[in-house]
Design an enzyme around this catalytic site. Sequence first.
Site, PDB file in Angstrom:
ATOM      1  N   GLY A 121     -17.305 -40.689  -5.100  1.00 28.82           N
ATOM      2  CA  GLY A 121     -16.178 -40.944  -4.209  1.00 28.82           C
ATOM      3  C   GLY A 121     -15.346 -42.123  -4.670  1.00 28.82           C
ATOM      4  O   GLY A 121     -15.844 -43.020  -5.352  1.00 28.82           O
TER       5      GLY A 121
ATOM      6  N   ASN B 145     -24.834 -43.578  -6.480  1.00 32.62           N
ATOM      7  CA  ASN B 145     -26.201 -43.058  -6.613  1.00 32.62           C
ATOM      8  C   ASN B 145     -26.258 -41.766  -7.427  1.00 32.62           C
ATOM      9  O   ASN B 145     -27.044 -41.651  -8.365  1.00 32.62           O
ATOM     10  CB  ASN B 145     -26.804 -42.737  -5.242  1.00 32.62           C
ATOM     11  CG  ASN B 145     -26.780 -43.920  -4.304  1.00 32.62           C
ATOM     12  OD1 ASN B 145     -25.732 -44.225  -3.762  1.00 32.62           O
ATOM     13  ND2 ASN B 145     -27.917 -44.581  -4.139  1.00 32.62           N
TER      14      ASN B 145
ATOM     15  N   ASP C  27     -19.988 -47.829  -0.106  1.00 31.37           N
ATOM     16  CA  ASP C  27     -21.127 -47.855   0.825  1.00 31.37           C
ATOM     17  C   ASP C  27     -22.091 -49.002   0.538  1.00 31.37           C
ATOM     18  O   ASP C  27     -22.928 -49.319   1.367  1.00 31.37           O
ATOM     19  CB  ASP C  27     -21.888 -46.532   0.761  1.00 31.37           C
ATOM     20  CG  ASP C  27     -21.071 -45.380   1.315  1.00 31.37           C
ATOM     21  OD1 ASP C  27     -20.248 -45.635   2.214  1.00 31.37           O
ATOM     22  OD2 ASP C  27     -21.247 -44.242   0.854  1.00 31.37           O
TER      23      ASP C  27
ATOM     24  N   MET D 232     -17.228 -45.651   7.702  1.00 29.02           N
ATOM     25  CA  MET D 232     -18.037 -44.861   6.778  1.00 29.02           C
ATOM     26  C   MET D 232     -19.398 -45.514   6.520  1.00 29.02           C
ATOM     27  O   MET D 232     -19.585 -46.708   6.786  1.00 29.02           O
ATOM     28  CB  MET D 232     -17.287 -44.660   5.467  1.00 29.02           C
ATOM     29  CG  MET D 232     -16.174 -43.627   5.574  1.00 29.02           C
ATOM     30  SD  MET D 232     -15.307 -43.419   3.990  1.00 29.02           S
ATOM     31  CE  MET D 232     -14.451 -41.861   4.266  1.00 29.02           C
ATOM     32  N   GLY D 233     -20.306 -44.754   5.939  1.00 34.62           N
ATOM     33  CA  GLY D 233     -21.652 -45.223   5.652  1.00 34.62           C
ATOM     34  C   GLY D 233     -22.629 -44.383   6.449  1.00 34.62           C
ATOM     35  O   GLY D 233     -22.969 -44.713   7.569  1.00 34.62           O
ATOM     36  N   ARG D 234     -23.064 -43.294   5.886  1.00 34.91           N
ATOM     37  CA  ARG D 234     -23.879 -42.346   6.624  1.00 34.91           C
ATOM     38  C   ARG D 234     -25.260 -42.909   6.925  1.00 34.91           C
ATOM     39  O   ARG D 234     -25.744 -42.835   8.052  1.00 34.91           O
ATOM     40  CB  ARG D 234     -24.023 -41.068   5.773  1.00 34.91           C
ATOM     41  CG  ARG D 234     -24.552 -39.888   6.505  1.00 34.91           C
ATOM     42  CD  ARG D 234     -24.599 -38.685   5.590  1.00 34.91           C
ATOM     43  NE  ARG D 234     -23.258 -38.338   5.117  1.00 34.91           N
ATOM     44  CZ  ARG D 234     -22.814 -37.088   5.033  1.00 34.91           C
ATOM     45  NH1 ARG D 234     -23.596 -36.079   5.383  1.00 34.91           N
ATOM     46  NH2 ARG D 234     -21.610 -36.835   4.581  1.00 34.91           N
TER      47      ARG D 234
ATOM     48  N   GLN E 292     -10.117 -46.468   4.162  1.00 37.06           N
ATOM     49  CA  GLN E 292     -10.986 -47.611   3.892  1.00 37.06           C
ATOM     50  C   GLN E 292     -11.483 -47.643   2.446  1.00 37.06           C
ATOM     51  O   GLN E 292     -11.940 -48.673   1.974  1.00 37.06           O
ATOM     52  CB  GLN E 292     -12.165 -47.676   4.868  1.00 37.06           C
ATOM     53  CG  GLN E 292     -13.182 -46.579   4.770  1.00 37.06           C
ATOM     54  CD  GLN E 292     -14.032 -46.443   6.043  1.00 37.06           C
ATOM     55  OE1 GLN E 292     -14.964 -47.185   6.250  1.00 37.06           O
ATOM     56  NE2 GLN E 292     -13.686 -45.483   6.877  1.00 37.06           N
ATOM     57  N   ARG E 293     -11.373 -46.539   1.741  1.00 37.84           N
ATOM     58  CA  ARG E 293     -11.844 -46.555   0.357  1.00 37.84           C
ATOM     59  C   ARG E 293     -10.708 -46.498  -0.663  1.00 37.84           C
ATOM     60  O   ARG E 293     -10.969 -46.567  -1.872  1.00 37.84           O
ATOM     61  CB  ARG E 293     -12.843 -45.414   0.115  1.00 37.84           C
ATOM     62  CG  ARG E 293     -12.240 -44.037   0.145  1.00 37.84           C
ATOM     63  CD  ARG E 293     -13.309 -42.968   0.006  1.00 37.84           C
ATOM     64  NE  ARG E 293     -12.676 -41.695  -0.263  1.00 37.84           N
ATOM     65  CZ  ARG E 293     -13.248 -40.511  -0.172  1.00 37.84           C
ATOM     66  NH1 ARG E 293     -14.515 -40.428   0.201  1.00 37.84           N
ATOM     67  NH2 ARG E 293     -12.613 -39.410  -0.447  1.00 37.84           N
TER      68      ARG E 293
END
Lengths: 433, 433
Positions: free
Chosen positions: A12, A139, A169, A213-215, A321-322
Site C-alpha cells: 500500500g 510485511n 501501519d 487505518m490499522g486493522r 491518511q496515506r
Amino acid sequence: MRKRVLVAQSGGPTVAINASLAGVIAGVVRSGEYERIIGAANGILGVLNERFTDLSIFENDVKAGNDSISDIVTSGNDDVQKAWCPKSQLDRLAVTPSMYLGSCRFKLPFYEEDSQLYEKIFAILDKNDIGMFFYIGGNDSMDTVNKLSAYAKSISSDIRFAGIPKSIDNDLPHTDHTPGYGSAAKYIAASIAEMAHDVKIYDIPCVTIIELMGRNAGWLTGAAALARNEYNELPQLIYLPEVDFDKDEFIEDVKNELKKSNCVMVAVSEGIHDSDGNYINAGTSDTFGHDQLGGAAKTLELLVKEKLHIKCRSVEINIMQRCAAHMAAGTDIREAYELGIAGAKYAIEGNTGFIPVLKRISDAPYRSVIEYADLKSIANVEKKVPLEWINKAHNNVTDNMLEYVKPLIKGEILLPYKNGLPDYLWQDTKYMD
Amino acid sequence: MRKRVLVAQSGGPTVAINASLAGVIAGVVRSGEYERIIGAANGILGVLNERFTDLSIFENDVKAGNDSISDIVTSGNDDVQKAWCPKSQLDRLAVTPSMYLGSCRFKLPFYEEDSQLYEKIFAILDKNDIGMFFYIGGNDSMDTVNKLSAYAKSISSDIRFAGIPKSIDNDLPHTDHTPGYGSAAKYIAASIAEMAHDVKIYDIPCVTIIELMGRNAGWLTGAAALARNEYNELPQLIYLPEVDFDKDEFIEDVKNELKKSNCVMVAVSEGIHDSDGNYINAGTSDTFGHDQLGGAAKTLELLVKEKLHIKCRSVEINIMQRCAAHMAAGTDIREAYELGIAGAKYAIEGNTGFIPVLKRISDAPYRSVIEYADLKSIANVEKKVPLEWINKAHNNVTDNMLEYVKPLIKGEILLPYKNGLPDYLWQDTKYMD
C-alpha cells in the site's frame, strides 16, 4: 561482475516510499560500483513481465550532486519559511506520494513447493545483468524478498536481495518505526485538530467519531492523541484494536465525557473488535458484504444516536491518511531516504537477505541510528502497540504512546506549488525497451 | 452616539470566516469612530444570552499596525518560501479555521408574527451601547441579519446591520463567489490529486468514488476538475446536483471510462438525486434514517461492485473540506479579510441592511472588486452552477467551470507550526462580565 541494480515498490502507498526509492538510487549511484539502477513497474510483477523503468533523470541528479534531502531539518522548524524545499528531480521524487514505480499485491509460493516462478524471475534478472534487487514495502513485500533471497542461496546465485521498510501501519518488527508512519500520523493529528475546531462551535451536545487505518495495530489511531494541546482535549476517547471493544462500555465512556463537555470526539481503529474477535462493523455487513472492513465509526455513530439521542457524526479519514504528501513529516522523509542509502551501501558491501531498520537512541532530542535485521525475522510478523501503552479502561493511550510518536511528526516541508496545488512528479509509465 | 460594535458568526464552518472577523475588527478600529468592538458567542444566541467575547488583543494589533493580511499574494507564489506567514494575533486569527466566536443554527421568527425575541435582542443591544452589528454567515445567517435590519427600520432604531458573506458551498447570489469556497476547493483538488497518485499504482481495474459537500449546488464537486493536469486525467467523471442522476447511465459512463483506463475516479455531490428528486443514498436510508444526507458515494460503490464486479472504493472527504486551514487559499483569506474591512467601512459611512459582495473584473490576471447588495435580495436565495457549465452527458463540467474556479485556489500560506502541527488560535470561551 553484474552491472545493474533493480529496485521495485510493493504493497500500500505511503508518503515516504519514494524517499526510500530516492535513497536507494543515491546509495547505488554514489558507490560507483554499478553502471545503472533501473526500476521494475508494479513490484515483482514488473520483473515477471519485464517492464522496466528508466531512472536516469534521478541518477543524473545524484551524479551532479543535486540531491539535498539529507538537509531536511527533523527537529521541527522555528521558522517555516526556512523549511526544506525540494529543488532537483530527485528531491521532488522524495516528496511525491504513493509509488513512483507502481505497486502490486502478489504472494510468491514457497520455492520448495513451486519453483517455476523463481526460475523465471532469476532468468530475467540474469538476462538483464542485475546484481542487486531492492524491494521497498511492508510485511507482505518482505515475505517476497525474503523468499527470493532464500531461493538465491539455494541455487548459489550471487544476486543480493534487500528489503527497505515502509508502512503507514508501523507494524514491522525490529524497527523503532517504519517510514510512512510519521507523515500519516502528522496528517491524522493535524486533521483531527482542525476537526476539533470545527465541531467545537455549537453549544449543544454532539459526538464525533473518527475512524483510522490499522486493522490489527493501533499505531495510527494512537497518534490521534497528538491533536490534544493546552487548549484542546479532543479526542477524549481512543480505542485501539489491540484490546477488545465493548459497545456498552463505549456508551458509558461517552456518557461520562458528555458530563464534562458538550463536545466529545472519539478516535477508533478500523479494526476494533469484540471479545469474540468480531469486527465492530455489524449493521453494515449484510448490506455491504462481509469481505470489507471499515464502517466501525459509522456503526458507533448509529449506536450513539440510538442510545443517547444526540447529534453524532462519523468521519473516515480513509486513503488520504496515506497519500497526503502536502503534510509530510520532515523526519519521516529524511529517515526514509537514509534507510534507502544505508540499504544500498550495506548490500554493496556484500550483504544480502537483510533489511535496514531504525533504532531510537533518544526521545528528546530525538535521535535514531540505522541497524540491519535478517529478512527472515521480519517477514510476516506484525508489531502491535504494547498493551502497557493503553490505559486500564481501554479507552485511551498513555503518555508512553505520546512520547514515542511526538518526534516522528516533526519537521515541515515546503512543496513547490503550481496553479495553487502541490506539484508532484507523476508515476512513470513509459517502459524501457 | 453609540460607542460599541458587535460582531458574530453563524452557520457552518469555513477556513476563511475568521479572516472576515479580522477584517471587521480592522475596519472598525481603523475608523476611530467606536470605542470597542466585541464578539457575541454562538451567533445570535450569544446576544440573547448576553455572552460577549473580548477582542482587545486583536484591536490592539490593529492600533499598533501589526496586521499584514493585505500583504497576502493572491496570484500564486513562484517561491513558496516567500509566501505570507501570519505574525500578529490578528494575522493568526485570519488563518484559524472554523468560528473563533462559535456558531449557532437558529432561525428568527418574522417580527410581524412574534416580536418578543426582537424586543429582547434590541434591549440587550441598547444596554450594551451597540451601534452596529455584523453577522458573518451564509444563507440562513443572512436571513437573520436581514430580519434584524428590517425590525430596526420598523422601530426607527439607529443601530446598523450588515451581513458578511461566507460559505464553502458558494451558494450566495449577487457575489462572484463566497469566502471559504476557494480554500475548500483548493483542499478538495489537492486531496483528489493525491488520491489519484494513490489509486493509480495497481495495474488492475478499479473505481474510486469521492463524495463532496454541496447538497443543492455543485460548486465544490465541480472543483474536483482542478485535480486534472498534463499528467493526470482523474477524476474522469463528475456529477453535480443541478441535474438528475441516472444509475444506469452512470454504470455505462464507468464502463466507457474503463475501456480507456484501468483506473477510474468519480466525483459526486452528496446531493445527487434521480429525476423524481430522490437522493442517491437509498440502501442506507432504512438503516441510517431518512433525515441524514451522505452515502451517495457508498451507494454507488455498492452499485459498481454489483454491476461490474470490480474493485471499488468510496471516500467521503467530509468536514475536513471545510476546516483544513493548513491548505487555505491566499486569495480566499485576503478577500474574506477585505470584505470584512469593506463591510465595516460602508456601515460606518451610514449604510445598513447590506452585504459586501465580490465582483470579478477579470479571470487572468484575476481581479475582483467589492460592491454592496441589499440583504433582502440575498437571504434564502441559493446560487447554483449554471447548467451550461455542465456537459451534455451530465457527467462532467465544462472549461467555464475550470476558468471560474482556477484563480480562487491560488496563493499559498505558511502557517506557524508547533510540535509538528499547525499552530492555530483556539476559540475563546471566556466571556466578558
